[in-house]
Design an enzyme around this catalytic site. Structure first.
Site, PDB file in Angstrom:
ATOM      1  N   ASN A  93      -1.337  30.723  73.602  1.00 27.40           N
ATOM      2  CA  ASN A  93      -1.626  30.173  72.589  1.00 27.40           C
ATOM      3  C   ASN A  93      -0.399  29.511  71.668  1.00 27.40           C
ATOM      4  OD1 ASN A  93      -3.766  29.410  70.243  1.00 27.40           O
ATOM      5  ND2 ASN A  93      -2.543  30.807  69.052  1.00 27.40           N
ATOM      6  N   LYS A  94      -0.255  28.861  70.693  1.00 26.69           N
ATOM      7  CA  LYS A  94       0.800  28.540  69.827  1.00 26.69           C
ATOM      8  C   LYS A  94       1.818  29.291  69.887  1.00 26.69           C
ATOM      9  CE  LYS A  94       3.414  25.472  67.693  1.00 26.69           C
ATOM     10  NZ  LYS A  94       4.051  24.462  68.555  1.00 26.69           N
ATOM     11  N   ARG A 128      -4.911  17.045  69.184  1.00 30.12           N
ATOM     12  CA  ARG A 128      -4.373  18.251  69.773  1.00 30.12           C
ATOM     13  C   ARG A 128      -5.477  19.310  69.595  1.00 30.12           C
ATOM     14  NH1 ARG A 128      -4.261  20.692  65.141  1.00 30.12           N
ATOM     15  NH2 ARG A 128      -3.998  22.526  66.351  1.00 30.12           N
ATOM     16  N   ASP A 132      -5.069  28.315  74.131  1.00 26.77           N
ATOM     17  CA  ASP A 132      -5.302  27.024  74.973  1.00 26.77           C
ATOM     18  C   ASP A 132      -5.495  27.354  76.207  1.00 26.77           C
ATOM     19  OD1 ASP A 132      -3.799  24.512  73.236  1.00 26.77           O
ATOM     20  OD2 ASP A 132      -3.395  26.441  72.475  1.00 26.77           O
ATOM     21  N   GLN A 187       1.770  23.076  62.143  1.00 27.47           N
ATOM     22  CA  GLN A 187       0.547  22.929  62.082  1.00 27.47           C
ATOM     23  C   GLN A 187      -0.070  23.640  61.066  1.00 27.47           C
ATOM     24  OE1 GLN A 187       2.407  23.254  64.852  1.00 27.47           O
ATOM     25  NE2 GLN A 187       1.418  22.051  66.611  1.00 27.47           N
TER      26      GLN A 187
END
Length: 378
Positions: free
Chosen positions: A263-264, A64, A253, A212
């Site tokens: 993004n996350k 990832r 991302d 994460q």
């Protein structure tokens, strides 16, 4: 605040096992991945012998992080080519494995273009496969180099915005060597500040629902000897209110032409908090993450993850089984529906700067991003 919770350790690479590597054992070439779903409990490697295995590893988040996905995608095309599988089919399946992260498609395209160019020049399939592998290895090297340059530019920006050092940095998700051919993106900046003696505290969001931050960023910070403290995502506001955050550093991302950043999930609320509290909100990402073909944040396809990631908790050392059933411990009533987008989008006006290997863009404008991309191509 919370300085007594500093963790220390040897200042070394977060893991001795690379996140990704190409190997050529007697039985044939393989792509070897560090399984990030098993960290930090254990360091286990996955061996992919074809593109379908790599697609599954990408979807399960065993591999990832935007830059690393690009590298993996390129190697996946090369793997299909070297082993004699249908390269076009492999490229299509890899590129669609995770729709939001633009680097994945970029990496696939790089290796696929190398393969097709070799064929167009009259090469045979063996020569074309060698060209695809060369393209993947080149992308891997470029990403490692980009990581080092982003770290330099990022520390310079921090010192400009926050003279005097003693930086207290809040980060979200995981952006270290586990997502990169080098030492990462946003984490690489924090690591460089740490090595220079200018990092006072790394605040690590746990990053729900897959943790994460808790599992991976804390793992990397501990092994790098950084002073860090873990917090729940919803505790970030209290840190800002207490004046304990000097800057927010995140990865990306996808960055659209207008400077919007995907993004996350959980990144956008941090940007809003940072703006309210007059704290710099800095995005660190390679130029390959900038997607000039996507006009703005509204045009980004946001990946929706399975609901069981929210309704269940799975320990890292417990293998995930089944499809929708995660095999974890239920934390919600049976049948509960969950909203689980993998990413959110932060508009450009909330981003203080975007740091790339070509330098920092601030203020963030479409013109400035286009110039950075053009400079990179030159």
């Amino acid at each position: 605040m919370a300085d007594q919770y500093a963790h220390s350790g040897d200042d070394k690479r977060p893991t001795e096992i690379p996140a990704i590597r190409w190997e050529e054992p007697p039985e044939g070439p393989v792509l070897v991945l560090l399984d990030q779903t098993r960290l930090p409990a254990e360091e286990v490697e996955l061996v992919c012998t074809d593109a379908s295995a790599l697609v599954e590893a990408i979807r399960s988040l065993a591999v990832r992080g935007a830059p690393l996905l690009g590298i993996a995608g390129a190697y996946g095309v090369a793997l299909a080519a070297v082993r004699g599988f249908d390269v076009d089919e492999a490229a299509a399946s890899l590129a669609g494995a995770r729709p939001t992260a633009v680097n994945l498609a970029v990496g696939v395209r790089r290796a696929h273009s190398g393969y097709e160019a070799a064929l167009a020049k009259g090469g045979d399939v063996r020569q074309a496969a060698a060209a695809a592998l060369a393209a993947a290895r080149q992308l891997h090297r470029e990403d490692a180099e980009a990581s080092g340059r982003m770290a330099e530019h990022g520390v310079a920006l921090l010192d400009e915005l926050l003279p005097g050092g003693g930086h207290r940095i809040l980060t979200h998700c995981n952006t270290g060597s586990l997502v990169s051919g080098g030492e990462g993106t946003a984490f690489a900046v924090a690591l460089a500040a740490h090595r220079a003696g200018r990092l006072r505290r790394l605040w690590v969001d746990e990053t729900r629902p897959l943790l994460q931050g808790a599992r991976l960023t804390a793992y990397e910070a501990a092994r790098s000897g950084m002073a860090y403290t873990l917090l729940t995502d919803n505790a970030a506001g209290s840190l800002f209110a207490a004046g304990e955050v000097d800057a927010v550093l995140i990865g990306a991302d996808r960055i659209t032409a207008d400077g919007s950043v995907a993004n996350k999930i959980g990144s956008y609320p941090l940007a809003v908090l940072a703006r309210y509290h007059h704290v710099p909100f800095i995005v660190v990402a390679p130029v390959t993450t900038v997607d000039l073909d996507t006009a703005d944040g509204a045009a980004i396809e946001v990946e929706q993850r399975p609901g069981h990631e929210v309704t269940e908790v799975t320990a890292p050392q417990v293998p995930v089984v089944g499809g929708e059933a995660g095999g974890g411990i239920p934390v919600a009533p049976l049948g509960t529906q969950a909203y689980n987008p993998a990413f959110d989008v932060t508009p450009a006006e909330l981003v203080t700067a975007i740091v790339t290997e070509e330098g920092a863009v601030s203020p963030v404008t479409a013109e400035a991003l286009a110039e950075v991309c053009a400079r990179s191509r030159r």
